[in-house]
Scaffold this active site. Structure first.
Site, PDB file in Angstrom:
ATOM      1  N   ALA A  97      -0.995  -5.782   5.324  1.00  0.00           N
ATOM      2  CA  ALA A  97      -0.704  -6.839   4.377  1.00  0.00           C
ATOM      3  C   ALA A  97       0.323  -7.887   5.418  1.00  0.00           C
ATOM      4  O   ALA A  97       0.059  -8.949   5.118  1.00  0.00           O
ATOM      5  CB  ALA A  97       0.032  -6.352   3.351  1.00  0.00           C
ATOM      6  N   LEU A 104      -1.774  -1.499   9.876  1.00  0.00           N
ATOM      7  CA  LEU A 104      -2.236  -0.692   8.656  1.00  0.00           C
ATOM      8  C   LEU A 104      -1.263  -0.723   7.526  1.00  0.00           C
ATOM      9  O   LEU A 104      -0.206  -0.659   7.647  1.00  0.00           O
ATOM     10  CB  LEU A 104      -2.119   0.784   9.384  1.00  0.00           C
ATOM     11  CG  LEU A 104      -2.152   1.861   8.274  1.00  0.00           C
ATOM     12  CD1 LEU A 104      -3.771   1.982   7.488  1.00  0.00           C
ATOM     13  CD2 LEU A 104      -2.096   3.340   8.804  1.00  0.00           C
ATOM     14  N   SER A 105      -1.914  -0.906   6.382  1.00  0.00           N
ATOM     15  CA  SER A 105      -1.221  -0.524   5.325  1.00  0.00           C
ATOM     16  C   SER A 105      -0.306  -1.805   5.066  1.00  0.00           C
ATOM     17  O   SER A 105      -0.832  -2.829   4.797  1.00  0.00           O
ATOM     18  CB  SER A 105      -0.857   0.915   5.206  1.00  0.00           C
ATOM     19  OG  SER A 105      -0.065   1.201   4.091  1.00  0.00           O
ATOM     20  N   ALA A 106       0.962  -1.384   4.847  1.00  0.00           N
ATOM     21  CA  ALA A 106       2.015  -2.437   4.666  1.00  0.00           C
ATOM     22  C   ALA A 106       1.707  -3.191   5.887  1.00  0.00           C
ATOM     23  O   ALA A 106       1.991  -4.479   5.815  1.00  0.00           O
ATOM     24  CB  ALA A 106       3.204  -1.896   4.695  1.00  0.00           C
ATOM     25  N   VAL A 150       0.871  -1.226  -0.024  1.00  0.00           N
ATOM     26  CA  VAL A 150       0.015  -0.045  -0.038  1.00  0.00           C
ATOM     27  C   VAL A 150       0.807   1.120  -0.141  1.00  0.00           C
ATOM     28  O   VAL A 150       0.432   2.021  -0.034  1.00  0.00           O
ATOM     29  CB  VAL A 150      -0.567  -0.026   1.325  1.00  0.00           C
ATOM     30  CG1 VAL A 150      -1.563  -1.175   1.557  1.00  0.00           C
ATOM     31  CG2 VAL A 150       0.358  -0.106   2.352  1.00  0.00           C
TER      32      VAL A 150
END
Length: 683
Positions: free
Chosen positions: A158, A153-155, A10
């Site tokens: 993932a 969050l985000s990375a 992301v």
């Protein structure tokens, strides 16, 4: 020269945050501002991923306490992610928090490497480093091994998928804030596609990727909570649906929600097993961009501590994801029992007029905090003490049938809605005026694929009761309201490739309705984003005019053996411009991301050197540029320019130009050099 490029979860495009109604302009705290709440831990194992470990240990911890691993997003630090409020909640509920932290030596934008095979397999890389942090906490503190959870969050989201997949024997639950399914990407190039438009696999295909992460494992898998903004242009929100499909299939349950309700006004779905245990849940955060949802105006129950601090990618959206995730994990052991509630007046089927007394009875194992009364889904009154009642002015409502519901809340945030009753209003507003409605997205002629937000605006003299969206004349869903705007995420995979009509229909309580003008759109599942990485023998895409730009023979990536495109202008008492261009067919809401490296030098006050990215659809428009007079601009490392808005050219065929220009009429020293690579254009 060599380079290592990363999209980050992301990641690569975290420079732009589109979140309606929320500000991302606040500065992220520096490490020194909040490290008093964190303690760095060293020597936590072999640490093959070369990560840092920070922990938060509340005072007076009991034996066998839970542990939450919280992972930041790209461009963030561990300390920045404490803004989500996990430390404050840990003080109240008594659990440990560990914050893994990425370093720029691993990833230049501080993204966890969720797409690198060596970092996402059991017993390797960053995944093993994070697992070793859990082992260290168990060695140093009294941690309940059955209550270890992971979120991010985000990375970091993932990577939450990664940890849940490769270490299901370690983690009991995961919470994904704008993430990407496990093994969607195994390279930088596929990472771009996973971020947007996303990858569409069957639930079984997704599940097989998770089950292959720990061969031979037959134990339980973590329960999963998914949160995603519907206006997230960094990571397409279709990733949430794919994540739901992945983990429901892993758990062996279907993709039909057992609960569909709203929490703080946001659509919420729960997927349960045959025993009624919630194993997967989703929150569609209407209108929110890329980030973790918090609500600083809300205090954690029983405390004076606010739910987080708004900042970059930690967004005040009037819902406290930290609290609801903690409850989903079962960290709130004080009260997990929801109240019971029923409407006691008026009677079902009653005819009413004027001021109507609404009453309800409610009970709870600990205590009822409030009862809210709703008419047609809109709150009309709240009472905090029994007997619970409110007065509804039905004279302001349209004549006709209306639905009444009571919803009870306890102090822990558990809530239950009563069974609805129906009443008929007379003596109200005689409403013969139909609403007005306009479809605002997609645009006529747009080419669509993947999950697409259908939006409309609607108004009525009394009030809009609902807005339906129609494709080819058939209702595909009901819009979620935000003020006068209604949004529905439409999965274009449900229709065939080709031309379709889209419209919106608004209703009021009196049954009046109006249909918007329809627009014609083209659904094309093959309309993938334009990507260019410059392979050994030249550009990967047709339509390039390289001019005097060349493939740089010394610039190899190693992983994909691609090259970069290099352009140089050395004026020598002249003005020199070098242009490389390519023709690109844009889709709806197009955005440009690319990597660059600049070496600009203006040798004197009369010199001018520049690099520009230009879009031409008949007229040149500069969309990105760097210009220098006297002085230099040297980018020794690769810089990513992410999510540049090209929406003004939606659905057009344009020429994308990369231009270096140097002007120097008094010396031979000035120069303008640029390298570009990893070009991506898509929604």
């Amino acid at each position: 020269m060599s380079k290592r490029r990363f999209v980050g979860a992301v990641g690569a495009v975290l420079a732009l945050l589109g979140c309606g109604g929320s500000s991302s302009s606040e500065e992220t705290p520096s490490l020194g501002e909040v490290t008093s709440a964190l303690t760095q831990v060293t020597g936590f194992g072999s640490n093959p991923g070369n990560l840092k470990m920070w922990k938060h240990v509340p005072a007076n911890m009991p034996a066998n306490a839970p542990l939450v691993v919280a992972m930041h997003g790209c461009t963030q630090t561990a300390s920045a992610y404490t803004q989500a409020g996990w430390n404050a909640l840990a003080e109240h509920l008594k659990f440990y928090v560990v914050y893994p932290e990425q370093s720029s030596s691993n990833n230049q934008t501080n993204c966890f490497n969720w797409f690198e095979p060596g970092d996402t397999a059991r017993g390797q890389g960053e995944a093993l480093s994070i697992k070793q942090m859990v082992d260290k906490m168990k060695a140093d503190h009294s941690v309940d091994g059955g209550r270890v959870f992971v979120t991010g969050l985000s990375a970091g989201a993932a990577m939450t998928h990664v940890m849940a997949a490769v270490y299901p024997d370690v983690f009991a639950g995961g919470a994904v804030m704008a993430g990407i399914p496990y093994k969607c990407a195994t390279s930088m190039t596929s990472g771009f596609s996973c971020m947007s438009p996303g990858s569409d696999k069957t639930p079984a295909q997704w599940a097989s990727l998770v089950r292959g992460a720990y061969s031979g494992y037959s134990g339980p898998y973590p329960k999963m909570s998914f949160w995603h903004g519907t206006s997230d242009y960094t990571v397409k929100n279709s990733n949430q649906n794919e994540g739901m499909e992945q983990w429901t299939a892993v758990h062996g349950i279907d993709q039909t929600p057992d609960v569909s309700d709203t929490v703080e006004g946001y659509p919420h779905k729960v997927y349960k097993d045959s025993a009624g245990t919630a194993l997967v849940e989703t929150y569609d955060l209407t209108g929110m961009g890329h980030g973790t949802a918090i609500d600083p105006a809300v205090k954690f129950p029983g405390t004076t501590a606010a739910c987080g601090t708004a900042g970059a990618y930690v967004l005040d959206t009037n819902i406290c994801s930290t609290w609801y995730v903690a409850r989903f994990f079962g960290l709130d052991n004080s009260d997990t029992v929801a109240p019971t509630v029923s409407l006691t007046a008026p009677a079902n089927g009653a005819s009413v007029s004027g001021g109507v007394r609404l009453t309800a009875s409610a009970t709870d194992n600990v205590g009822v905090a409030q009862v809210q009364f709703l008419v047609d889904g809109t709150p009309v009154g709240t009472d905090t003490t029994p007997p619970y009642e409110a007065t509804w002015n039905s004279a302001a409502a349209a004549n006709g049938t209306h639905a009444l519901v009571a919803r009870a809340f306890d102090a822990a945030g558990n809530s239950t809605a009563s069974s609805p009753i129906s009443v008929t209003v007379s003596g109200g507003v005689s409403d013969t005026t139909a609403p007005t409605v306009a479809l605002t997205s997609p645009a006529s002629g747009a080419t669509l694929f993947g999950s697409v937000n259908l939006t409309a605006t609607a108004s009525d003299n009394i009030g809009v009761s609902r807005v339906d969206f129609l494709v080819d004349g058939t209702v595909v869903g009901q819009g979620t309201p935000s003020g006068s705007t209604y949004t529905f995420p439409w999965n274009t995979a449900t229709v065939s490739t080709g031309t379709h009509t889209v419209a919106a229909r608004a209703f009021d309580a009196a049954g009046n309705s109006a249909l918007s003008s329809s627009v014609s759109v083209t659904v094309n599942a093959a309309a993938e984003r334009f990507t260019e990485t410059f392979s050994q023998n030249g550009p990967d895409n047709p339509g390039w005019n390289l001019g005097e730009w060349t493939l740089d023979p010394s610039d190899q990536t190693g992983a994909s053996s691609s090259k970069s495109l290099a352009g140089a202008a050395v004026p020598a008492f002249n003005t020199v411009t070098r242009t490389a261009s390519v023709t690109v067919k844009l889709t709806a809401s197009p955005r440009l991301t690319y990597w660059r490296k600049l070496d600009l030098s203006g040798a004197n006050t009369s010199a001018s050197v520049s690099f520009q990215v230009v879009v031409n659809d008949g007229t040149d428009t500069v969309v990105d540029s760097v210009t220098k007079g006297l002085g230099t601009v040297t980018e020794s490392a690769w810089t990513q320019r992410a999510n540049l808005d090209l929406s003004a050219y939606a659905n057009k065929t344009v020429t994308l130009k990369f231009i270096v220009t140097a002007k120097d009429l008094s010396s031979t020293v000035s120069r303008a050099k640029a390298w570009v690579d990893g070009i991506s254009v898509g929604p």
